[in-house]
Design a protein around this motif. Structure first.
Motif, PDB file in Angstrom:
ATOM      1  N   PHE A   1       0.856  -1.173   0.000  1.00 58.20           N
ATOM      2  CA  PHE A   1       0.000   0.000   0.000  1.00 58.20           C
ATOM      3  C   PHE A   1       0.901   1.233   0.000  1.00 58.20           C
ATOM      4  O   PHE A   1       1.860   1.297   0.765  1.00 58.20           O
TER       5      PHE A   1
ATOM      6  N   SER B   1       1.051   5.038   0.892  1.00 56.92           N
ATOM      7  CA  SER B   1       0.346   6.040   1.678  1.00 56.92           C
ATOM      8  C   SER B   1       0.574   7.433   1.096  1.00 56.92           C
ATOM      9  O   SER B   1       1.715   7.870   0.948  1.00 56.92           O
TER      10      SER B   1
ATOM     11  N   THR C   1      -7.871   3.200  -1.645  1.00 57.10           N
ATOM     12  CA  THR C   1      -8.582   2.800  -0.449  1.00 57.10           C
ATOM     13  C   THR C   1      -8.264   3.782   0.671  1.00 57.10           C
ATOM     14  O   THR C   1      -7.216   4.423   0.662  1.00 57.10           O
ATOM     15  N   GLU C   2      -9.174   3.915   1.611  1.00 57.37           N
ATOM     16  CA  GLU C   2      -8.957   4.770   2.773  1.00 57.37           C
ATOM     17  C   GLU C   2      -8.583   3.886   3.961  1.00 57.37           C
ATOM     18  O   GLU C   2      -8.769   2.665   3.920  1.00 57.37           O
ATOM     19  N   PRO C   3      -8.050   4.491   5.026  1.00 55.84           N
ATOM     20  CA  PRO C   3      -7.505   3.694   6.138  1.00 55.84           C
ATOM     21  C   PRO C   3      -8.431   2.620   6.707  1.00 55.84           C
ATOM     22  O   PRO C   3      -7.993   1.497   6.929  1.00 55.84           O
TER      23      PRO C   3
ATOM     24  N   ALA D   1      -8.751  -0.209   4.227  1.00 60.53           N
ATOM     25  CA  ALA D   1      -7.442  -0.850   4.080  1.00 60.53           C
ATOM     26  C   ALA D   1      -7.140  -1.729   5.297  1.00 60.53           C
ATOM     27  O   ALA D   1      -6.607  -2.829   5.150  1.00 60.53           O
TER      28      ALA D   1
ATOM     29  N   ILE E   1       3.499  -1.105   3.921  1.00 59.99           N
ATOM     30  CA  ILE E   1       2.962   0.239   3.675  1.00 59.99           C
ATOM     31  C   ILE E   1       4.155   1.151   3.467  1.00 59.99           C
ATOM     32  O   ILE E   1       5.031   1.242   4.332  1.00 59.99           O
TER      33      ILE E   1
ATOM     34  N   LEU F   1      -3.175   4.044  -0.535  1.00 62.67           N
ATOM     35  CA  LEU F   1      -3.848   4.244   0.744  1.00 62.67           C
ATOM     36  C   LEU F   1      -3.977   5.743   0.926  1.00 62.67           C
ATOM     37  O   LEU F   1      -3.019   6.429   1.272  1.00 62.67           O
ATOM     38  N   TYR F   2      -5.151   6.236   0.606  1.00 65.66           N
ATOM     39  CA  TYR F   2      -5.394   7.674   0.561  1.00 65.66           C
ATOM     40  C   TYR F   2      -5.885   8.175   1.907  1.00 65.66           C
ATOM     41  O   TYR F   2      -6.867   7.662   2.451  1.00 65.66           O
TER      42      TYR F   2
ATOM     43  N   ILE G   1      -2.317   5.463   9.869  1.00 65.84           N
ATOM     44  CA  ILE G   1      -2.616   4.236   9.133  1.00 65.84           C
ATOM     45  C   ILE G   1      -2.885   3.135  10.126  1.00 65.84           C
ATOM     46  O   ILE G   1      -3.713   2.357  10.049  1.00 65.84           O
TER      47      ILE G   1
END
Length: 161
Positions: free
Chosen positions: A85, A87, A99-101, A104, A120, A141-142, A161
């Motif tokens: 992922f 970040s 995807t968001e936290p 994820a 990550i 990972l937005y 995260i």
């Protein structure tokens, strides 16, 4: 509610790519240990390694710092991992799953239960991840932050995260 000692199992690997300040590495290690995450990988730290400022800023998270692995390239740092992922708080013009936290985390837990090794990646403090590093990831990972100000320090990003 009284404190309940947690037992941690397999967790994601945290990969810091070209971090600039030892203090930020130490504070990221501190954030990691608070969450039971132990595998720190550092790609080309600007100020070299080992770094006394990282040890001081870790505030007791020395086990994470002393066991950190150092790599010259991102490719080497992620070579033994199955899913990566990336970040970032910046939109990217790439065809990557975003995807968001929360989502994820659910996905990572499921993968970890199945024995999948997760990583990550985080970019340097001043510029974030380079597109070449994001391209190596399976998903972005937005972090949904204020679009007018989306600046976190490295430890905050790791902890978010």
């Amino acid at each position: 509610m009284p404190y309940k000692k947690q037992k941690f199992c397999n967790t994601p690997s945290i990969i810091l790519i070209e971090p600039q300040l030892g203090e930020n590495i130490g504070m990221a290690a501190r954030a990691m240990l608070n969450c039971g995450v132990m595998d720190l990988r550092i790609v080309s730290p600007r100020d070299g390694w080992p770094n006394k400022d990282a040890i001081a800023a870790a505030a007791g998270a020395t086990t994470v710092i002393t066991n950190a692995q150092i790599f010259k390239t991102t490719i080497n740092a992620i070579a033994d991992l199955d899913i990566i992922f990336a970040s970032t708080a910046r939109p990217r013009d790439m065809e990557k799953r975003i995807t968001e936290p929360k989502e994820a985390a659910i996905e990572m837990i499921e993968h970890i239960r199945n024995g999948t090794r997760i990583g990550i990646i985080f970019g340097q403090e001043s510029k974030g991840l380079k597109n070449n590093d994001v391209a190596l990831a399976d998903a972005v990972l937005y972090l949904p932050l204020n679009p007018e100000f989306n600046s976190l320090n490295l430890a905050q990003a790791v902890f978010a995260i």
